[in-house]
Design a protein around this motif. Sequence first.
Motif, PDB file in Angstrom:
ATOM      1  N   UNK A  73       0.821  -1.205   0.000  1.00 33.59           N
ATOM      2  CA  UNK A  73       0.000   0.000   0.000  1.00 33.59           C
ATOM      3  C   UNK A  73       0.862   1.265   0.000  1.00 33.59           C
ATOM      4  N   UNK A  74       1.975   1.197   0.751  1.00 36.09           N
ATOM      5  CA  UNK A  74       2.871   2.355   0.828  1.00 36.09           C
ATOM      6  C   UNK A  74       3.405   2.718  -0.561  1.00 36.09           C
ATOM      7  N   UNK A  75       3.828   1.704  -1.334  1.00 30.83           N
ATOM      8  CA  UNK A  75       4.342   1.946  -2.688  1.00 30.83           C
ATOM      9  C   UNK A  75       3.264   2.523  -3.601  1.00 30.83           C
ATOM     10  N   UNK A  76       2.055   1.982  -3.484  1.00 31.59           N
ATOM     11  CA  UNK A  76       0.955   2.451  -4.335  1.00 31.59           C
ATOM     12  C   UNK A  76       0.612   3.901  -4.012  1.00 31.59           C
ATOM     13  N   UNK A  77       0.513   4.213  -2.710  1.00 35.50           N
ATOM     14  CA  UNK A  77       0.195   5.588  -2.299  1.00 35.50           C
ATOM     15  C   UNK A  77       1.282   6.556  -2.749  1.00 35.50           C
ATOM     16  N   UNK A  78       2.542   6.124  -2.648  1.00 35.33           N
ATOM     17  CA  UNK A  78       3.668   6.950  -3.092  1.00 35.33           C
ATOM     18  C   UNK A  78       3.582   7.223  -4.594  1.00 35.33           C
ATOM     19  N   UNK A  79       3.263   6.180  -5.365  1.00 33.77           N
ATOM     20  CA  UNK A  79       3.127   6.344  -6.827  1.00 33.77           C
ATOM     21  C   UNK A  79       1.966   7.279  -7.165  1.00 33.77           C
ATOM     22  N   UNK A  80       0.846   7.121  -6.468  1.00 34.73           N
ATOM     23  CA  UNK A  80      -0.308   7.989  -6.705  1.00 34.73           C
ATOM     24  C   UNK A  80       0.027   9.442  -6.403  1.00 34.73           C
ATOM     25  N   UNK A  81       0.701   9.667  -5.285  1.00 37.27           N
ATOM     26  CA  UNK A  81       1.041  11.030  -4.859  1.00 37.27           C
ATOM     27  C   UNK A  81       1.961  11.712  -5.867  1.00 37.27           C
ATOM     28  N   UNK A  82       2.914  10.971  -6.411  1.00 36.05           N
ATOM     29  CA  UNK A  82       3.887  11.555  -7.338  1.00 36.05           C
ATOM     30  C   UNK A  82       3.505  11.334  -8.796  1.00 36.05           C
ATOM     31  N   UNK A  83       2.478  10.528  -9.032  1.00 32.63           N
ATOM     32  CA  UNK A  83       2.062  10.104 -10.376  1.00 32.63           C
ATOM     33  C   UNK A  83       3.246   9.520 -11.148  1.00 32.63           C
TER      34      UNK A  83
END
Length: 199
Positions: free
Chosen positions: A1-11
């Motif tokens: 989840x941490x990786x996914x949220x990081x990717x979403x935040x930075x696109x």
Amino acid sequence: MKNIISCLAQWKWGTTNNFLYQCKHKISENCDLFYKKHIHLVDAGLENNTPYPLVLPPHRKVDLILSFDFSQGDPFQTVKTTAKYCKEHQIPFPKNTEKSYECPPTKSCYVFEGDGNETPDVMHFPLFNAQTCGDYKEIKILAQKYKTRVRSYDHFMMEELLDIAKKNVESSEDQITKRIQQCVWRSNKRGGDMTGEDQ
């Protein structure tokens, strides 16, 4: 989840090592890929819901693009998003304005003119339109029936969608043929211009 949220935040998606990084003999040093240690890949469906960017760079020498809309919502969204993408990346794309778009679409095909040189012509086919689907009420019913989030389509639904898409192409057959002939003529002319021969 941490990786996914990081990717979403930075696109930033699909971070991977850039195999061209500092590869002096394989790529021009003027290219961005030469300087980036990592590259971030994103599916065209997420970015602009169409694979336009792959064919648009001028070195591809594309004369005509047939663009088919199967999106829920704005039937011209892919064209608008691509126009914006091209402007940001300084890639030739046909000029179009909000007046170019009709909602709901009245025609099965909209032509966005290129310049006959680096900018290709784009023929855009909105799936649901008045020419092949009927009035605004019918278009609305079809759009509601074939939402993106419908889990699965039965055989009848698939046949109906394919039939609508087929009618869109059939009703534009003459336009498509003329555009292809025009592209062949332009291509031959460019070949003649490059060699100094008339073709």
